[in-house]
Design a protein around this motif. Structure first.
Motif, short mmCIF file in Angstrom:
data_model
loop_
_atom_site.label_atom_id
_atom_site.label_comp_id
_atom_site.label_asym_id
_atom_site.label_seq_id
_atom_site.Cartn_x
_atom_site.Cartn_y
_atom_site.Cartn_z
N UNK A 21 18.37 -5.37 8.70
CA UNK A 21 17.83 -6.72 8.87
C UNK A 21 18.66 -7.74 8.09
N UNK A 22 19.12 -7.36 6.90
CA UNK A 22 19.91 -8.27 6.08
C UNK A 22 21.31 -8.47 6.66
N UNK A 23 21.91 -7.39 7.14
CA UNK A 23 23.27 -7.46 7.70
C UNK A 23 23.31 -8.35 8.94
N UNK A 24 22.27 -8.25 9.78
CA UNK A 24 22.24 -9.04 11.01
C UNK A 24 21.52 -10.38 10.83
N UNK A 25 21.05 -10.65 9.61
CA UNK A 25 20.33 -11.88 9.28
C UNK A 25 19.12 -12.08 10.19
N UNK A 26 18.36 -11.00 10.40
CA UNK A 26 17.20 -11.04 11.27
C UNK A 26 15.92 -10.69 10.52
N UNK A 27 15.92 -10.83 9.19
CA UNK A 27 14.80 -10.38 8.37
C UNK A 27 13.50 -11.12 8.70
N UNK A 28 13.58 -12.39 9.04
CA UNK A 28 12.36 -13.17 9.27
C UNK A 28 12.08 -13.41 10.75
N UNK A 29 12.78 -12.70 11.62
CA UNK A 29 12.62 -12.93 13.05
C UNK A 29 11.65 -11.96 13.73
N UNK A 30 11.47 -10.77 13.17
CA UNK A 30 10.72 -9.74 13.86
C UNK A 30 9.64 -9.12 12.99
N UNK A 31 8.53 -8.74 13.62
CA UNK A 31 7.50 -7.92 12.99
C UNK A 31 7.81 -6.48 13.35
N UNK A 32 7.81 -5.60 12.35
CA UNK A 32 8.19 -4.21 12.57
C UNK A 32 7.07 -3.30 12.13
N UNK A 33 6.70 -2.38 13.00
CA UNK A 33 5.72 -1.35 12.68
C UNK A 33 6.42 0.00 12.78
N UNK A 34 6.33 0.79 11.71
CA UNK A 34 7.03 2.07 11.65
C UNK A 34 6.02 3.19 11.47
N UNK A 35 6.18 4.26 12.23
CA UNK A 35 5.43 5.49 12.00
C UNK A 35 6.45 6.58 11.70
N UNK A 36 6.38 7.13 10.50
CA UNK A 36 7.38 8.10 10.08
C UNK A 36 6.68 9.37 9.61
N UNK A 37 7.27 10.52 9.99
CA UNK A 37 6.69 11.83 9.63
C UNK A 37 7.80 12.78 9.26
N UNK A 38 7.43 13.77 8.46
CA UNK A 38 8.34 14.86 8.13
C UNK A 38 9.31 14.56 7.03
N UNK A 39 9.80 15.60 6.39
CA UNK A 39 10.84 15.47 5.37
C UNK A 39 10.36 14.81 4.10
N UNK A 40 11.32 14.35 3.32
CA UNK A 40 11.02 13.68 2.06
C UNK A 40 11.19 12.18 2.20
#
Length: 131
Positions: free
Chosen positions: A53-72
């Motif tokens: 998000x920082x590299x593409x300067x899109x931090x304040x443009x999108x709402x992001x929902x993440x579902x993450x499973x497994x591992x550490x």
């Protein structure tokens, strides 16, 4: 691009799988129902997740929902980074060069090596005794 467009992408690392849902919004990031800075408490993991998000300067443009499973936690952070980068790419193909230059579109293929028979771990061996 339509105002209600949303993109879904997947990121993987080691045993972690991250499903990312991205839509236009105010810039909130939620991981497994919690704010991302509450889920990823270590600063290194936070910077990994927010890097695309920082590299593409899109931090304040999108709402992001993440579902993450497994591992550490580290694998989950890196899987989420790949998922967010892929979602950003699906939103705007012009970001490909920037994301590729920072190495955010490459899936890290390293995984744990399997245990071999007759050994305590994958490569470790039992102590050798000549007599």
């Amino acid at each position: 691009m339509a105002a209600t467009e949303q993109v879904q992408s997947v990121g993987r690392r080691k045993a972690s799988v991250s499903r990312v849902l991205m839509k236009e919004g105010a810039g909130t990031v939620r991981v497994n129902g919690r704010p991302f800075d509450e889920y990823f408490t270590i600063p290194r993991h936070r910077s990994l997740v927010s890097a695309p998000l920082e590299v593409t300067e899109a931090a304040s443009l999108y709402d992001i929902t993440v579902r993450v499973r497994g591992g550490g936690v580290t694998g989950q952070a890196e899987a989420t980074r790949l998922g967010i980068a892929r979602a950003l790419l699906a939103m705007d193909e012009d970001r490909r060069r920037t994301l590729r230059a920072h190495g955010m579109l490459t899936r890290d293929p390293r995984v744990v090596e399997r245990k071999k028979p007759g050994r305590p771990k994958a490569r470790k061996r039992f102590q050798f005794s000549k007599r």
